[in-house]
Design an enzyme around this catalytic site. Structure first.
Site, PDB file in Angstrom:
ATOM      1  N   LYS A 180       0.839  -1.211   0.000  1.00  0.00           N
ATOM      2  CA  LYS A 180       0.000   0.000   0.000  1.00  0.00           C
ATOM      3  C   LYS A 180       0.868   1.253   0.000  1.00  0.00           C
ATOM      4  O   LYS A 180       0.701   2.148  -0.826  1.00  0.00           O
ATOM      5  CB  LYS A 180      -0.935   0.010   1.212  1.00  0.00           C
ATOM      6  CG  LYS A 180      -1.934   1.148   1.162  1.00  0.00           C
ATOM      7  CD  LYS A 180      -2.646   1.374   2.469  1.00  0.00           C
ATOM      8  CE  LYS A 180      -1.900   2.418   3.269  1.00  0.00           C
ATOM      9  NZ  LYS A 180      -2.573   2.858   4.481  1.00  0.00           N
ATOM     10  N   ASP A 190      -6.482   0.688   0.612  1.00  0.00           N
ATOM     11  CA  ASP A 190      -6.611   1.068   2.022  1.00  0.00           C
ATOM     12  C   ASP A 190      -7.995   0.628   2.495  1.00  0.00           C
ATOM     13  O   ASP A 190      -8.715  -0.072   1.772  1.00  0.00           O
ATOM     14  CB  ASP A 190      -6.371   2.577   2.203  1.00  0.00           C
ATOM     15  CG  ASP A 190      -7.563   3.387   1.708  1.00  0.00           C
ATOM     16  OD1 ASP A 190      -8.422   2.820   0.980  1.00  0.00           O
ATOM     17  OD2 ASP A 190      -7.658   4.572   2.059  1.00  0.00           O
TER      18      ASP A 190
END
Ligand code: SF4
Length: 234
Positions: free
Chosen positions: A141, A160
């Site tokens: 991420k 996310d």
């Protein structure tokens, strides 16, 4: 005397369901709708270079971007480069990031990443997924944020909490694991849209498709959504 039983309650009528469009049309509609609704969606973390973006993204785990943006000016002033932070012990960083939560681990990640960048990458934040993943505290991420936002490299899709929730509601994935969700999204979304798609879905998740009671009546892609969580059907 036996109490008279009350008549059974009428069941709430199920919302009307429109016919589901072919999947390719539905996906195209979702992408176009998000693009029209959030043409200027961008990363909300304040930064001026790759190092600041990396630091802010590490701090944003389990924390709002607004809170991170309150903390980073003082942090960037104190540690403007990886070299400046690499000289410190994590304990020296902790007081500056305490309000972002999990500050003990985050300070270790920041100092560890800074030391690795200095030792192995000439003091510059690397610009490949492979290299970024060698930094302490950096998973896909964070690497996708740095690569997409700063280096404009579409190597993956940022997943996310908002992207997880919205992608599942939109049935772009059934997975729970972020890596598998990312793989599903990468398969379905054209690569040139990966970076913008992440920004747009994050904005959509923050403003409209919120975790509790999504604001479906205001949703630009409502007609392409068949989620059981919907609060309104057109
Ligand atoms: S219709 Fe509702 S649940 Fe579906 S994407 Fe829009 S806000 Fe989210």
């Amino acid at each position: 005397m036996a109490k008279a039983s009350s008549p059974p309650r009428a069941r709430k009528a199920a919302p009307p369901r429109r016919p589901r469009p072919p999947e390719a049309d539905r996906q195209r509609g979702i992408l176009a709708g998000l693009a029209a609704a959030y043409p200027h969606a961008h990363c909300a973390l304040t930064h001026r270079n790759a190092w600041e973006l990396l630091v802010a993204t590490i701090l944003s785990a389990q924390c709002t971007d607004a809170r991170v943006n309150q903390v980073t000016p003082a942090l960037f002033a104190e540690f403007p480069t990886p070299a400046a932070m690499a000289r410190m012990e994590p304990e020296a960083v902790e007081p500056l990031i305490r309000s972002t939560g999990f500050y003990h681990n985050k300070a270790k990640s920041l100092v560890g990443a800074a030391r690795k960048i200095v030792a192995d990458y000439g003091g510059k934040v690397p610009d490949t997924m492979e290299a970024l993943l060698t930094l302490p505290g950096v998973a896909r991420k964070t690497a996708n944020v740095v690569l997409g936002v700063w280096f404009h490299k579409a190597t993956g899709v940022v997943v996310d909490t908002h992207v997880q929730r919205v992608s599942r509601r939109l049935e772009l994935t059934r997975e729970e694991d972020p890596k598998r969700i990312e793989a599903d999204l990468m398969r379905q979304i054209p690569q040139e849209q990966w970076i913008d798609f992440s920004h747009r879905v994050i904005w959509h998740g923050r403003q409209i498709c919120v975790a509790r009671k999504p604001k479906c009546i205001d949703c630009a892609i409502e007609k392409f959504c068949f989620s059981a969580d919907k609060t309104w059907w057109s």
